[in-house]
Motif scaffolding. Sequence first.
Motif, PDB file in Angstrom:
ATOM      1  N   LEU A 280       0.847  -1.178   0.000  1.00 17.60           N
ATOM      2  CA  LEU A 280       0.000   0.000   0.000  1.00 17.60           C
ATOM      3  C   LEU A 280       0.889   1.235   0.000  1.00 17.60           C
ATOM      4  O   LEU A 280       1.919   1.273   0.695  1.00 17.60           O
ATOM      5  CB  LEU A 280      -0.901   0.028   1.242  1.00 17.60           C
ATOM      6  CG  LEU A 280      -1.910  -1.098   1.413  1.00 17.60           C
ATOM      7  CD1 LEU A 280      -2.632  -0.958   2.748  1.00 17.60           C
ATOM      8  CD2 LEU A 280      -2.914  -1.112   0.266  1.00 17.60           C
ATOM      9  N   TYR A 281       0.481   2.246  -0.780  1.00 18.80           N
ATOM     10  CA  TYR A 281       1.249   3.487  -0.846  1.00 18.80           C
ATOM     11  C   TYR A 281       0.353   4.675  -0.516  1.00 18.80           C
ATOM     12  O   TYR A 281      -0.853   4.664  -0.757  1.00 18.80           O
ATOM     13  CB  TYR A 281       1.860   3.678  -2.236  1.00 18.80           C
ATOM     14  CG  TYR A 281       2.953   2.699  -2.551  1.00 18.80           C
ATOM     15  CD1 TYR A 281       4.225   2.854  -2.014  1.00 18.80           C
ATOM     16  CD2 TYR A 281       2.714   1.603  -3.371  1.00 18.80           C
ATOM     17  CE1 TYR A 281       5.239   1.940  -2.292  1.00 18.80           C
ATOM     18  CE2 TYR A 281       3.709   0.689  -3.653  1.00 18.80           C
ATOM     19  CZ  TYR A 281       4.977   0.861  -3.108  1.00 18.80           C
ATOM     20  OH  TYR A 281       5.965  -0.048  -3.378  1.00 18.80           O
TER      21      TYR A 281
ATOM     22  N   GLY B 287       4.776  -1.297   8.090  1.00 13.44           N
ATOM     23  CA  GLY B 287       4.187  -2.190   9.080  1.00 13.44           C
ATOM     24  C   GLY B 287       3.447  -3.377   8.521  1.00 13.44           C
ATOM     25  O   GLY B 287       2.986  -4.242   9.273  1.00 13.44           O
ATOM     26  N   ILE B 288       3.313  -3.452   7.194  1.00 11.98           N
ATOM     27  CA  ILE B 288       2.607  -4.567   6.561  1.00 11.98           C
ATOM     28  C   ILE B 288       3.593  -5.288   5.656  1.00 11.98           C
ATOM     29  O   ILE B 288       4.136  -4.709   4.714  1.00 11.98           O
ATOM     30  CB  ILE B 288       1.401  -4.069   5.730  1.00 11.98           C
ATOM     31  CG1 ILE B 288       0.467  -3.229   6.596  1.00 11.98           C
ATOM     32  CG2 ILE B 288       0.656  -5.226   5.102  1.00 11.98           C
ATOM     33  CD1 ILE B 288      -0.621  -2.539   5.815  1.00 11.98           C
TER      34      ILE B 288
ATOM     35  N   VAL C 248      -7.432  -3.147   7.849  1.00 11.54           N
ATOM     36  CA  VAL C 248      -6.126  -2.543   8.106  1.00 11.54           C
ATOM     37  C   VAL C 248      -6.360  -1.252   8.879  1.00 11.54           C
ATOM     38  O   VAL C 248      -7.148  -0.402   8.463  1.00 11.54           O
ATOM     39  CB  VAL C 248      -5.391  -2.265   6.786  1.00 11.54           C
ATOM     40  CG1 VAL C 248      -4.082  -1.521   7.047  1.00 11.54           C
ATOM     41  CG2 VAL C 248      -5.126  -3.561   6.032  1.00 11.54           C
ATOM     42  N   ARG C 249      -5.656  -1.095   9.994  1.00  9.34           N
ATOM     43  CA  ARG C 249      -5.882   0.076  10.850  1.00  9.34           C
ATOM     44  C   ARG C 249      -4.583   0.857  11.045  1.00  9.34           C
ATOM     45  O   ARG C 249      -3.505   0.283  11.185  1.00  9.34           O
ATOM     46  CB  ARG C 249      -6.436  -0.368  12.201  1.00  9.34           C
ATOM     47  CG  ARG C 249      -6.756   0.767  13.171  1.00  9.34           C
ATOM     48  CD  ARG C 249      -7.587   0.254  14.326  1.00  9.34           C
ATOM     49  NE  ARG C 249      -8.922  -0.146  13.864  1.00  9.34           N
ATOM     50  CZ  ARG C 249      -9.727  -0.982  14.529  1.00  9.34           C
ATOM     51  NH1 ARG C 249      -9.343  -1.492  15.683  1.00  9.34           N
ATOM     52  NH2 ARG C 249     -10.920  -1.282  14.037  1.00  9.34           N
TER      53      ARG C 249
ATOM     54  N   SER D  68      -1.481  -1.809  10.374  1.00 11.28           N
ATOM     55  CA  SER D  68      -1.402  -3.238  10.667  1.00 11.28           C
ATOM     56  C   SER D  68      -2.743  -3.883  10.368  1.00 11.28           C
ATOM     57  O   SER D  68      -3.796  -3.243  10.429  1.00 11.28           O
ATOM     58  CB  SER D  68      -1.013  -3.486  12.130  1.00 11.28           C
ATOM     59  OG  SER D  68      -1.974  -2.892  12.999  1.00 11.28           O
ATOM     60  N   VAL D  69      -2.699  -5.162  10.034  1.00  6.15           N
ATOM     61  CA  VAL D  69      -3.913  -5.939   9.819  1.00  6.15           C
ATOM     62  C   VAL D  69      -4.442  -6.369  11.181  1.00  6.15           C
ATOM     63  O   VAL D  69      -3.772  -7.115  11.898  1.00  6.15           O
ATOM     64  CB  VAL D  69      -3.645  -7.164   8.929  1.00  6.15           C
ATOM     65  CG1 VAL D  69      -4.915  -8.004   8.784  1.00  6.15           C
ATOM     66  CG2 VAL D  69      -3.134  -6.730   7.559  1.00  6.15           C
TER      67      VAL D  69
END
Length: 326
Positions: A217-218, A233-234, A263-264, A273-274
């Motif tokens: 993710l970007y 973090g992922i 995802v938060r 993080s998931v």
Amino acid sequence: MKKKFISGTLFVAAVCGVTACEDHRDSPNAAFPERIEFVAERQYPEGIAYSSQLDRFIITSLTQGKLGTVSPSGQYQDLLSVPELISGVGVKVANGRIFVANSDNGVSTKSSPQTVRKTAELLVFDLSTRKLERRVDLDDLLPGVNHFANDLALDPNGKVYVTDSFSPVIYQVTADGQASVLVRDEARFSSPTFGLNGIVYHPNGYLIVANTGAGKLYKVDLNNGNAVTEVGGISSLPGDGLTLVGTTDLYVVTGSGSRVALVRSNDNFSTASVVRTDETGYSMATTSTYVNEEIFTLNARIGEIGAAMGDPSKLQSDTYSIQQFR
């Protein structure tokens, strides 16, 4: 040959918050069932939105070049079809209009050698009249390369942001229909398979976009020269559709459409993080929409599309579903 630009009525969006602009976030009175089954012959719907005006979901079609609607009870109806719409991919509803990413990956009844892997457009329809108001050509901004306009996001000023899965760019279309390349990033947006996919606008002034092939993710900071940074973090999350709820929770369709991950982030998506996944009831899903304070994900049988490349006659499915995140 495609016309470069067709303009009808101007679609000037009112200045409003994200919740007010996007009709698919409005809630109907009655609760929806956890799973909505529907029948639509060879629809293969990639995108989904919710219209409070129609009180129905709006879905696209990769194979039929049309839009349809699905009621909460599972009744499907055709909504509109025009010659310009080849394969509808991402869709949004806002300010009485339907915004559709138009592409061609070779499986539509309207596919042609002139348009396959060469089409990236934004089509805008009037929700009440079903008429095409505006057609914005995006592929002409990067001639001579492959294109696939995938998903789109709207900001409060009426700008539309569109991802291209075969070219490493995000396009921007202003409220008066002027198109440009917002950002091009060969290093982070490219993929040997399938690149940029889902995209959302965050009310704090940035975009979040998924690169499916890279599993990342970007974040694109619109207030800082469109600077691109990876959401940390992922480890790996091959995302398809993205749906933002509030300012911290992002729902990501992943696992080749077999699950949805929540995802938060608590730091404006510098990291995330998931925190939860749902792997119940998804069948080659693509993307989601937010209705009745719940996430509903479209089971589009999208895996059959890849298996049928070069032979669209293999695409014969007519049963699909919309599944609530559990």
